[in-house]
Design an enzyme around this catalytic site. Structure first.
Site, mmCIF file in Angstrom:
data_model
loop_
_atom_site.group_PDB
_atom_site.id
_atom_site.type_symbol
_atom_site.label_atom_id
_atom_site.label_comp_id
_atom_site.label_asym_id
_atom_site.label_seq_id
_atom_site.Cartn_x
_atom_site.Cartn_y
_atom_site.Cartn_z
ATOM 1 N N CYS A 112 -5.870 1.693 6.032
ATOM 2 C CA CYS A 112 -6.497 0.429 6.440
ATOM 3 C C CYS A 112 -5.898 -0.030 7.778
ATOM 4 O O CYS A 112 -5.028 0.644 8.346
ATOM 5 C CB CYS A 112 -6.267 -0.629 5.366
ATOM 6 S SG CYS A 112 -4.558 -1.191 5.254
ATOM 7 N N CYS A 155 -1.963 -0.622 7.523
ATOM 8 C CA CYS A 155 -1.171 0.604 7.451
ATOM 9 C C CYS A 155 -1.242 1.390 8.756
ATOM 10 O O CYS A 155 -0.244 1.959 9.199
ATOM 11 C CB CYS A 155 -1.633 1.457 6.275
ATOM 12 S SG CYS A 155 -1.280 0.675 4.692
ATOM 13 N N GLU A 202 1.096 3.795 1.886
ATOM 14 C CA GLU A 202 1.655 4.177 3.184
ATOM 15 C C GLU A 202 2.848 3.308 3.559
ATOM 16 O O GLU A 202 3.862 3.803 4.051
ATOM 17 C CB GLU A 202 0.604 4.025 4.294
ATOM 18 C CG GLU A 202 -0.658 4.840 4.093
ATOM 19 C CD GLU A 202 -1.769 4.051 3.419
ATOM 20 O OE1 GLU A 202 -1.521 3.425 2.367
ATOM 21 O OE2 GLU A 202 -2.888 4.045 3.947
ATOM 22 N N HIS A 214 0.862 -1.183 0.000
ATOM 23 C CA HIS A 214 0.000 0.000 0.000
ATOM 24 C C HIS A 214 0.904 1.241 0.000
ATOM 25 O O HIS A 214 2.060 1.171 0.438
ATOM 26 C CB HIS A 214 -0.899 0.024 1.244
ATOM 27 C CG HIS A 214 -1.992 -1.004 1.207
ATOM 28 N ND1 HIS A 214 -2.954 -1.109 2.181
ATOM 29 C CD2 HIS A 214 -2.256 -1.980 0.293
ATOM 30 C CE1 HIS A 214 -3.781 -2.106 1.873
ATOM 31 N NE2 HIS A 214 -3.379 -2.657 0.741
HETATM 32 ZN ZN LIG Z 1 -3.273 0.080 3.816
#
Ligand SMILES: [Zn+2]
Length: 151
Positions: free
Chosen positions: A76, A79, A48, A46
């Protein structure tokens, strides 16, 4: 956040859901990242996580105290957890994610007092720009899916 949106567009160019992130310390950009789980064959890639990894590598420290992360979509669970482990000072996100958001949409990890580190969270910064980008991406993808295959 403007820079995070530019990162998100890099993801789009590669067929990834456009989400971008930037790590900043003392007003200086330390690292950037965009969402790329498909290209990297990595479910953790992701925006991040990519930005946190680059920032930690650059600073030579697995912890990032005093750093802020700007991301175009509500983080999420994964993260959010990584940000807490990094002891990030603050996370600023743009659009909300009603399906996987862990900053208040599905649940709010940052409000969980049993977790020992408390990263400050700010949401809704440039939310319209970020959500327009995501909507345009998914509209384009749906249109492409409807198109009959070339003969
Ligand atoms: Zn994430």
């Amino acid at each position: 956040m403007q820079l995070a949106l530019l990162e998100a567009r890099k993801g789009w160019e590669r067929g990834e859901v456009p989400v971008g992130a930037v790590v900043v310390r003392d007003g200086e950009v330390i690292a950037t990242g965009f969402n790329q789980p498909i290209g990297r064959h990595d479910p953790t890639a992701h925006a991040e996580i990519v930005a946190l990894r680059a920032a930690a590598e650059k600073l030579g420290n697995y912890r990032l105290p005093g750093c802020e992360l700007y991301v175009t979509l509500e983080p999420c669970i994964m993260c959010s957890g990584a940000m807490m482990h990094a002891r990030l000072a603050r996370v600023v996100y743009a659009a909300v994610d009603p399906k996987t958001g862990a900053c208040g949409s599905v649940l709010n990890l940052f409000a969980e007092e049993r977790l020992n580190h408390h990263t400050e969270v700010v949401g809704g910064v440039m939310a319209d720009e970020a959500s327009s980008l995501l909507k345009a991406f998914f509209a384009e993808r749906r249109a492409a899916a409807r198109k009959p295959p070339a003969a």
